[in-house]
Design an enzyme around this catalytic site. Structure first.
Site, PDB file in Angstrom:
ATOM      1  N   SER A  13      -9.626   0.093   7.516  1.00 53.69           N
ATOM      2  CA  SER A  13      -9.103   0.062   6.143  1.00 53.69           C
ATOM      3  C   SER A  13      -8.457  -1.245   5.705  1.00 53.69           C
ATOM      4  CB  SER A  13      -8.111   1.208   5.936  1.00 53.69           C
ATOM      5  OG  SER A  13      -8.765   2.438   6.105  1.00 53.69           O
TER       6      SER A  13
ATOM      7  N   SER B 229      -9.277   2.255   3.139  1.00 50.09           N
ATOM      8  CA  SER B 229      -8.363   2.953   2.259  1.00 50.09           C
ATOM      9  C   SER B 229      -7.456   1.997   1.479  1.00 50.09           C
ATOM     10  CB  SER B 229      -7.504   3.938   3.073  1.00 50.09           C
ATOM     11  OG  SER B 229      -6.707   3.285   4.029  1.00 50.09           O
TER      12      SER B 229
ATOM     13  N   LYS C 178       0.839  -1.201   0.000  1.00 56.41           N
ATOM     14  CA  LYS C 178       0.000   0.000   0.000  1.00 56.41           C
ATOM     15  C   LYS C 178       0.877   1.255   0.000  1.00 56.41           C
ATOM     16  CE  LYS C 178      -3.777   2.014   2.778  1.00 56.41           C
ATOM     17  NZ  LYS C 178      -4.629   1.769   3.970  1.00 56.41           N
TER      18      LYS C 178
END
Length: 466
Positions: free
Chosen positions: A179, A155, A80
């Site tokens: 997330s 996210s 990420k």
């Protein structure tokens, strides 16, 4: 329904990460073949899903020819784009500054890659991870591969979309308000947010006044999640909590499970409530005891969490030029980030009390899990919305109200520091996965993993390629 995936009869096949390791160790496939297959799959779905923030396929091919050791040696992955990886830029889901490659791995990436995983690049997230839907006005949305009209959550949207679509079997995710669990729920994956301090973290995450962020992975199988935490524990072992160990099957203990569908200030809609009750009946059929309870949090929790969330946005905007240099442009932020910062600025006088009450939640959680082994809630309060519903360029008051309608269950464990796992145990009427969330006491990830194995066997989840 527009469904997108890259599963084929190449070197990756239908294998999860553990299955891929077994094939590599047996010599059925080679690491270069596996990495090339992952690159080809990523290129097949990247444009339509909008999931890749930065690709470094040349690096992945070099590492495939000379892989580092570790259980996952040769397994392709993505990281990420809010943790540092040497040689790759870190943009945190925004375009507010000119990117430069990180000089070294952050603490999390160092631990993550020590397990043998080979990174193909970095994945897209919502701006700074603030929204539960990754829909940047300039960078574009991350779309759910089950139906590309719908958001992939956030996210950690990019990671989840790529794993669900079959590009890689496992990808990094992290979780400051849901997330890991939110995109896992949306994309039909397993997503375990571990206890606070379970895994190594970058310094910025460790320095928060309330340490709400936890790193982990999204996977397609319980055994992949279990194997990742086993291998991570061999690299980084926190002494303040019991080890997870090597978990490969369901547990035998029958559990006391507390179910709640009313959430924190806002509850699940009728359809999601019904699906949660179906999960409760499945647990009872398996011999567990399910008791309906009120949400174990004070009435002030939702407002306090929103204010703290806004405080993080305010700190990022106020410190942007100092942190990012002269190319930083405050105007290149979406309305949600700016609105959160404005909310915090207007309510700074309330911040000390909010932080004090949030910190007190640890004690409340300990008391709750003295009475119950596990909690059960839906991961999200409604089925997955379409792209545009949570567009961060909309009016802040509209978007934050819609976000709170959807995300009412996940923030609690970020504040208490306790673990929670989302499992794709249900399917909504729109045909998309609907996650169910199980939580437990601090350091009790093993309870959740063993229960997840049991539920996976009892109700195998849908696969996108079927």
């Amino acid at each position: 329904m527009t469904r997108v995936h890259a599963f084929s009869d190449d070197a990756l096949g239908d294998l999860d990460a553990v299955g891929l390791v077994e094939h590599l160790q047996a010599g059925k496939v080679s690491i270069p073949e596996v990495v090339d297959a992952a690159i080809a799959r990523t290129e097949q779905v990247a444009d339509v899903l909008g999931a890749v923030a930065y690709a470094d396929f040349d690096r992945a091919r070099r590492e495939a020819r000379s892989p580092r050791g570790g259980f996952f040696a040769g397994v392709p992955t993505f990281i990420k784009d809010n943790v540092d990886v040497a040689g790759m830029p870190t943009m945190e889901g925004t375009d507010a500054w000119t990117p430069h490659p990180a000089k070294k791995d952050g603490d999390f990436a160092r631990m993550y890659l020590a397990t043998g995983l080979i990174p193909l690049g970095k994945t897209q997230l919502s701006e700074y991870g603030f929204s539960a839907s990754s829909e940047h006005p300039r960078l574009g949305p991350v779309r759910c591969p089950w139906h590309t009209d719908h958001t992939a959550g956030a996210s950690s949207a990019g990671s989840a979309a790529l794993v669900a679509a079959g590009a890689v079997p496992m990808a990094h995710a992290n979780d400051g308000g849901g997330s890991i669990r939110i995109p896992a729920a949306v994309n039909g994956l397993v997503g375990l947010k571990p206890s606070r301090g379970r895994l190594a973290q970058d310094a910025a995450m460790r320095q928060m006044p309330v340490k709400i962020v936890a790193d982990g992975v999204v996977t397609r199988s319980v055994r992949d999640t279990a194997a990742f935490f086993r291998e991570a524990e061999r690299v980084y072992r926190p002494l303040e909590m019991p080890p997870i160990g090597d978990l490969t099957r369901p547990g035998r203990k029958r559990l006391r499970i507390a179910m709640n569908t009313t959430g924190l200030a806002r509850g699940a809609d009728a359809e999601v409530t019904r699906l949660t009750e179906q999960t409760a009946r499945l647990l009872e059929d398996l011999g567990h005891t399910v008791i309906e309870v009120e949400a174990p949090a004070p009435e002030t929790f939702a407002d306090d969490f929103l204010l703290y969330w806004g405080g993080l946005a305010l700190a990022l905007l106020n410190g942007g030029r100092r942190l990012r240099g002269r190319t930083w442009n405050r105007d290149h932020h979406d309305a949600l980030t700016v609105g959160l910062a404005r909310h915090a600025r207007r309510n700074l006088h309330r911040m000390p009390g909010a932080i004090m009450r949030l910190r007190r939640s640890n004690h409340d959680a300990a008391l709750f899990f003295d009475k119950y082994d596990v909690s059960l809630t839906p991961t999200l309060a409604t089925p997955t919305p379409k792209v545009g519903h949570l567009d961060p360029s909309r009016d802040y008051e509209v978007v934050i109200d819609r976000l709170q309608d959807w995300v009412t269950f996940t923030p609690l464990q970020n504040v208490t520091g306790t673990p929670a796992i989302s499992l794709p145990l249900a399917t909504a009427s729109n045909g998309l996965p609907q996650g169910m969330m199980l939580g437990s006491g601090f350091g009790q990830e093993a309870v959740l993993i063993e229960l997840a194995y049991e539920l996976e066997q009892a109700r195998p989840w849908a696969r996108i390629q079927d």
